[in-house]
Scaffold this motif. Structure first.
Motif, PDB file in Angstrom:
ATOM      1  N   MET A 151      -0.929 -16.113  -2.517  1.00  0.00           N
ATOM      2  CA  MET A 151      -0.143 -14.903  -2.316  1.00  0.00           C
ATOM      3  C   MET A 151      -0.893 -13.904  -1.444  1.00  0.00           C
ATOM      4  O   MET A 151      -0.312 -13.299  -0.541  1.00  0.00           O
ATOM      5  CB  MET A 151       0.222 -14.284  -3.665  1.00  0.00           C
ATOM      6  CG  MET A 151       1.170 -15.152  -4.474  1.00  0.00           C
ATOM      7  SD  MET A 151       1.383 -14.606  -6.179  1.00  0.00           S
ATOM      8  CE  MET A 151       2.109 -13.009  -5.952  1.00  0.00           C
ATOM      9  N   ILE A 152      -2.182 -13.756  -1.691  1.00  0.00           N
ATOM     10  CA  ILE A 152      -2.992 -12.838  -0.887  1.00  0.00           C
ATOM     11  C   ILE A 152      -3.010 -13.291   0.564  1.00  0.00           C
ATOM     12  O   ILE A 152      -2.842 -12.478   1.481  1.00  0.00           O
ATOM     13  CB  ILE A 152      -4.415 -12.705  -1.463  1.00  0.00           C
ATOM     14  CG1 ILE A 152      -4.371 -11.926  -2.780  1.00  0.00           C
ATOM     15  CG2 ILE A 152      -5.349 -12.043  -0.459  1.00  0.00           C
ATOM     16  CD1 ILE A 152      -5.699 -11.873  -3.517  1.00  0.00           C
ATOM     17  N   THR A 153      -3.184 -14.575   0.773  1.00  0.00           N
ATOM     18  CA  THR A 153      -3.196 -15.116   2.139  1.00  0.00           C
ATOM     19  C   THR A 153      -1.859 -14.866   2.836  1.00  0.00           C
ATOM     20  O   THR A 153      -1.829 -14.485   4.012  1.00  0.00           O
ATOM     21  CB  THR A 153      -3.504 -16.625   2.113  1.00  0.00           C
ATOM     22  OG1 THR A 153      -4.771 -16.831   1.484  1.00  0.00           O
ATOM     23  CG2 THR A 153      -3.527 -17.220   3.514  1.00  0.00           C
ATOM     24  N   GLU A 194       1.046  -0.659   4.483  1.00  0.00           N
ATOM     25  CA  GLU A 194       0.358   0.005   3.378  1.00  0.00           C
ATOM     26  C   GLU A 194       0.751  -0.593   2.030  1.00  0.00           C
ATOM     27  O   GLU A 194      -0.102  -0.810   1.163  1.00  0.00           O
ATOM     28  CB  GLU A 194       0.669   1.501   3.382  1.00  0.00           C
ATOM     29  CG  GLU A 194       0.036   2.240   4.541  1.00  0.00           C
ATOM     30  CD  GLU A 194       0.535   3.672   4.661  1.00  0.00           C
ATOM     31  OE1 GLU A 194       1.306   4.129   3.778  1.00  0.00           O
ATOM     32  OE2 GLU A 194       0.159   4.336   5.636  1.00  0.00           O
ATOM     33  N   ARG A 195       2.034  -0.885   1.848  1.00  0.00           N
ATOM     34  CA  ARG A 195       2.498  -1.495   0.598  1.00  0.00           C
ATOM     35  C   ARG A 195       1.880  -2.869   0.393  1.00  0.00           C
ATOM     36  O   ARG A 195       1.469  -3.221  -0.711  1.00  0.00           O
ATOM     37  CB  ARG A 195       4.020  -1.601   0.589  1.00  0.00           C
ATOM     38  CG  ARG A 195       4.715  -0.299   0.379  1.00  0.00           C
ATOM     39  CD  ARG A 195       6.210  -0.496   0.313  1.00  0.00           C
ATOM     40  NE  ARG A 195       6.867   0.788   0.246  1.00  0.00           N
ATOM     41  CZ  ARG A 195       8.103   1.000   0.655  1.00  0.00           C
ATOM     42  NH1 ARG A 195       8.810   0.008   1.169  1.00  0.00           N
ATOM     43  NH2 ARG A 195       8.639   2.200   0.557  1.00  0.00           N
ATOM     44  N   LEU A 196       1.839  -3.656   1.457  1.00  0.00           N
ATOM     45  CA  LEU A 196       1.245  -4.984   1.351  1.00  0.00           C
ATOM     46  C   LEU A 196      -0.240  -4.897   1.025  1.00  0.00           C
ATOM     47  O   LEU A 196      -0.759  -5.689   0.227  1.00  0.00           O
ATOM     48  CB  LEU A 196       1.466  -5.774   2.647  1.00  0.00           C
ATOM     49  CG  LEU A 196       2.898  -6.224   2.900  1.00  0.00           C
ATOM     50  CD1 LEU A 196       3.041  -6.749   4.328  1.00  0.00           C
ATOM     51  CD2 LEU A 196       3.310  -7.289   1.898  1.00  0.00           C
ATOM     52  N   GLU A 197      -0.927  -3.937   1.616  1.00  0.00           N
ATOM     53  CA  GLU A 197      -2.348  -3.766   1.317  1.00  0.00           C
ATOM     54  C   GLU A 197      -2.559  -3.378  -0.146  1.00  0.00           C
ATOM     55  O   GLU A 197      -3.497  -3.850  -0.793  1.00  0.00           O
ATOM     56  CB  GLU A 197      -2.964  -2.727   2.254  1.00  0.00           C
ATOM     57  CG  GLU A 197      -3.105  -3.239   3.679  1.00  0.00           C
ATOM     58  CD  GLU A 197      -3.520  -2.183   4.677  1.00  0.00           C
ATOM     59  OE1 GLU A 197      -3.361  -0.967   4.386  1.00  0.00           O
ATOM     60  OE2 GLU A 197      -3.995  -2.561   5.768  1.00  0.00           O
ATOM     61  N   ARG A 198      -1.684  -2.534  -0.685  1.00  0.00           N
ATOM     62  CA  ARG A 198      -1.781  -2.166  -2.110  1.00  0.00           C
ATOM     63  C   ARG A 198      -1.499  -3.369  -3.004  1.00  0.00           C
ATOM     64  O   ARG A 198      -2.143  -3.552  -4.038  1.00  0.00           O
ATOM     65  CB  ARG A 198      -0.819  -1.025  -2.438  1.00  0.00           C
ATOM     66  CG  ARG A 198      -1.305   0.321  -1.927  1.00  0.00           C
ATOM     67  CD  ARG A 198      -0.539   1.467  -2.546  1.00  0.00           C
ATOM     68  NE  ARG A 198       0.895   1.402  -2.324  1.00  0.00           N
ATOM     69  CZ  ARG A 198       1.538   2.005  -1.322  1.00  0.00           C
ATOM     70  NH1 ARG A 198       0.871   2.722  -0.442  1.00  0.00           N
ATOM     71  NH2 ARG A 198       2.846   1.904  -1.215  1.00  0.00           N
ATOM     72  N   ARG A 199      -0.545  -4.211  -2.602  1.00  0.00           N
ATOM     73  CA  ARG A 199      -0.258  -5.420  -3.382  1.00  0.00           C
ATOM     74  C   ARG A 199      -1.465  -6.345  -3.399  1.00  0.00           C
ATOM     75  O   ARG A 199      -1.777  -6.944  -4.425  1.00  0.00           O
ATOM     76  CB  ARG A 199       0.947  -6.154  -2.797  1.00  0.00           C
ATOM     77  CG  ARG A 199       2.250  -5.490  -3.071  1.00  0.00           C
ATOM     78  CD  ARG A 199       3.380  -6.315  -2.524  1.00  0.00           C
ATOM     79  NE  ARG A 199       4.641  -5.612  -2.657  1.00  0.00           N
ATOM     80  CZ  ARG A 199       5.789  -6.079  -2.192  1.00  0.00           C
ATOM     81  NH1 ARG A 199       5.819  -7.230  -1.548  1.00  0.00           N
ATOM     82  NH2 ARG A 199       6.896  -5.382  -2.356  1.00  0.00           N
ATOM     83  N   MET A 258       1.260 -11.564   6.772  1.00  0.00           N
ATOM     84  CA  MET A 258       2.340 -10.615   7.047  1.00  0.00           C
ATOM     85  C   MET A 258       1.782  -9.332   7.654  1.00  0.00           C
ATOM     86  O   MET A 258       2.349  -8.784   8.608  1.00  0.00           O
ATOM     87  CB  MET A 258       3.108 -10.311   5.762  1.00  0.00           C
ATOM     88  CG  MET A 258       3.929 -11.484   5.259  1.00  0.00           C
ATOM     89  SD  MET A 258       4.590 -11.226   3.596  1.00  0.00           S
ATOM     90  CE  MET A 258       5.803  -9.977   3.899  1.00  0.00           C
ATOM     91  N   ILE A 259       0.662  -8.860   7.118  1.00  0.00           N
ATOM     92  CA  ILE A 259       0.020  -7.655   7.649  1.00  0.00           C
ATOM     93  C   ILE A 259      -0.402  -7.878   9.095  1.00  0.00           C
ATOM     94  O   ILE A 259      -0.166  -7.028   9.958  1.00  0.00           O
ATOM     95  CB  ILE A 259      -1.183  -7.238   6.777  1.00  0.00           C
ATOM     96  CG1 ILE A 259      -0.689  -6.687   5.435  1.00  0.00           C
ATOM     97  CG2 ILE A 259      -2.053  -6.220   7.492  1.00  0.00           C
ATOM     98  CD1 ILE A 259      -1.794  -6.459   4.421  1.00  0.00           C
TER      99      ILE A 259
END
Length: 85
Positions: free
Chosen positions: A59-61, A39-44, A66-67
């Protein structure tokens, strides 16, 4: 080394008891922890989509990979459908 040997000689070997009730607790904790990380990674990622910074796409990739790995971990360990009782 001498101190370690003294400790081994002074303390009787502990018998390790398996506590099955801990298994569910650990699974629940791991599921919660990894889900929170996802969830944190998705918000980032959402925040980065609005950023006008260099290397945002990289960074998004990286976050998306990681997700995917974390979700794969949940699926491999059958934690993706874990229910809290």
């Amino acid at each position: 080394m001498d101190n370690l040997e003294k400790l081994r000689n002074e303390q009787p070997p502990a018998t390790r008891q398996v506590r099955l009730d801990h298994h569910d607790s650990v699974r629940s904790h791991v599921h919660q922890r990894v889900s929170t990380e996802v969830e944190r990674l998705e918000r980032r990622i959402e925040a980065l989509r609005f950023a006008k910074a260099p290397h945002v796409a990289v960074m998004i990739t990286a976050y998306e990979r990681m997700i995917d790995r974390k979700k794969g971990f949940l699926q491999n360990w059958e934690l993706d459908e874990w229910r809290h009782y």
